[in-house]
Design an enzyme around this catalytic site. Sequence first.
Site, PDB file in Angstrom:
ATOM      1  N   GLY A 163     -12.792  -1.229  14.846  1.00 13.25           N
ATOM      2  CA  GLY A 163     -11.969  -0.867  13.699  1.00 13.25           C
ATOM      3  C   GLY A 163     -10.548  -1.385  13.826  1.00 13.25           C
ATOM      4  O   GLY A 163     -10.227  -2.182  14.720  1.00 13.25           O
ATOM      5  N   CYS A 210       0.823  -1.209   0.000  1.00 18.48           N
ATOM      6  CA  CYS A 210       0.000   0.000   0.000  1.00 18.48           C
ATOM      7  C   CYS A 210       0.860   1.263   0.000  1.00 18.48           C
ATOM      8  O   CYS A 210       0.418   2.328  -0.437  1.00 18.48           O
ATOM      9  CB  CYS A 210      -0.945   0.009   1.196  1.00 18.48           C
ATOM     10  N   GLU A 257       9.041  -0.352  11.355  1.00 17.66           N
ATOM     11  CA  GLU A 257       7.911  -1.304  11.334  1.00 17.66           C
ATOM     12  C   GLU A 257       8.363  -2.632  10.706  1.00 17.66           C
ATOM     13  O   GLU A 257       9.119  -2.642   9.729  1.00 17.66           O
ATOM     14  CB  GLU A 257       6.706  -0.704  10.607  1.00 17.66           C
ATOM     15  N   PRO A 258       7.912  -3.754  11.254  1.00 19.12           N
ATOM     16  CA  PRO A 258       8.413  -5.062  10.822  1.00 19.12           C
ATOM     17  C   PRO A 258       7.672  -5.686   9.651  1.00 19.12           C
ATOM     18  O   PRO A 258       8.174  -6.624   9.037  1.00 19.12           O
ATOM     19  CB  PRO A 258       8.233  -5.924  12.076  1.00 19.12           C
TER      20      PRO A 258
END
Length: 419
Positions: A189, A50, A112-113
Site C-alpha cells: 500500500g 485533495c 510537507e513539501p
Amino acid sequence: MPLFSLGINHQTASVSLREKVAFAPESLLEAYQQLLLQETVRGAVIVSTCNRTEIYCDLSLDDAQPVIDWLCHFHQLDKNELAASLYCYQGRQAIQHLFRVASGLDSLVLGEPQILGQIKQAFATANQTKNVNQVISKWFQRTFSAAKRVRTETQIGANAVSVAFAAVRLATQIFSDLSKSHILLIGAGETIELVGKYLIEHNVPNITIANRTLARAVELVDKFDAQAISLEEIPNHLAHADLIISSTASPLPIIGKGLVERALKARRHKPMLFIDIAVPRDIESEVGELNDAYLYSVDDLQGIIDENIQARQEAAIDAEKIVADCVDDFIAWQESLKAVESIRLYRNHSEQIRDQLLANASLALANGKSPEKVLKEFAFKLTNKLIHHPSKALTEVSHSDDNHELQLLRMALGLNTEE
C-alpha cells in the site's frame, strides 16, 4: 488592485464537500474561460488538490462575491452549502495566505513539501491558458521565493513526521549501514511504498516485497529494483531478512512467534528487527519475547514522530517571520505600482495639454499671426494650464494648516522648502 484568496480546505470542509468543489484537470480550461468572463476578474490561478480548492485572483473591485457565485454555479452547488466552509481573504491577508500555503504552514502535515509543487503546476497551467496578469505573476513568483527561503533557512522540512519515515529512521539507528542489510517489506500500500522510497535514499540494494496480491507487489518491483513474493512464500524468505517492515490490512497476524523462532534458528540467531506499523498488528506481540528478535509497533514509533513534530513547530515560528518579511516586500512592490500609474497619468495629462496648445499655435501661424505673439501666447497658456492644479492644491493645503502635506507638495513641485 485588490488581491483575493478564497476557497475551502481540510480545516474547513469535509472530504465529501471538497470532492464537490475540486477541479478535475480536464475541466480547468473551461473553468478559466468562464472565470475570466466575469467583468471584475483581471487574473486568476486555481489551486485544486485533495486537501484544498482555492482561487487566487486580482479583481478590479473590492468584492469577491461574483467569483464565489461563479464557483457555486460551475460546480452546481447551493450557496448555503458552501458558505459555512468558505474563507475569503483580501489584500495583506490574501498575500500572506498564499505564502503560508506554499511554505507548508497551512498543510494537514506541517511543513510537507508537496504543496509547493502543486502550486507551481497550478500557476503554470493558468499561465499557459493566459489567465495570469502582471500582478498575479509577481505574486506567485514572490510566493515561490518565500517558500524557498522557508525551506533553506529553517528546519521545517528536515524531520519527516510520517510513520513510514519514522520506521526507516529507527532502522538506521539500529543498523549502522542499511546498504548491507536484507529488507523484507510486507504489504504494497501507500505506506509501504513510502517506506521503499526512504530505503532507496539509503542505497538499500536487497529489498523483497511480499503482498497478498502478487500483481500489486510486482508494480513496486521496478520502482525499487526489488523482488516480489506472495504472503505464502514468506516462510521461505524470512530467514534471509535482517529488517522486516509490515503494513497490511490483514485482520489476523501474518508472522507468528513459531515462524520467527525457525527463522532465527536458520540464521544462527543473527538479530532481526521487526517494525509493525499495521493496525491491527501483522506480527504477534510474542515475537518481541524472543532473544535476538526486536519488535517495534506503531505506538513505539510515536515518540520519534512527536519529536519531529515538535521540531517542525519550532521551525514554523521562524518560517512565519520569513513569510511576514516577504509579505511586506510584496506590498511595497504593490505600492510602487501606484506611483508608476500616477506618473503615467500625470505625463499623459501634460502631453495632452501640450499637444492641444501646439495645435492651436500651428493654426495661428498658418493664419498669418506673428510668430513672436504665437510663441508668447503658447508659453503663457502652457504655464497657466500646467500650474493650475498644483496651485489649487497648494492653496487648499495652506488653508488646512497641514504643514507636513504642504512640505510634501513643495518637494514634489521642486520648490526649495527653506526659501
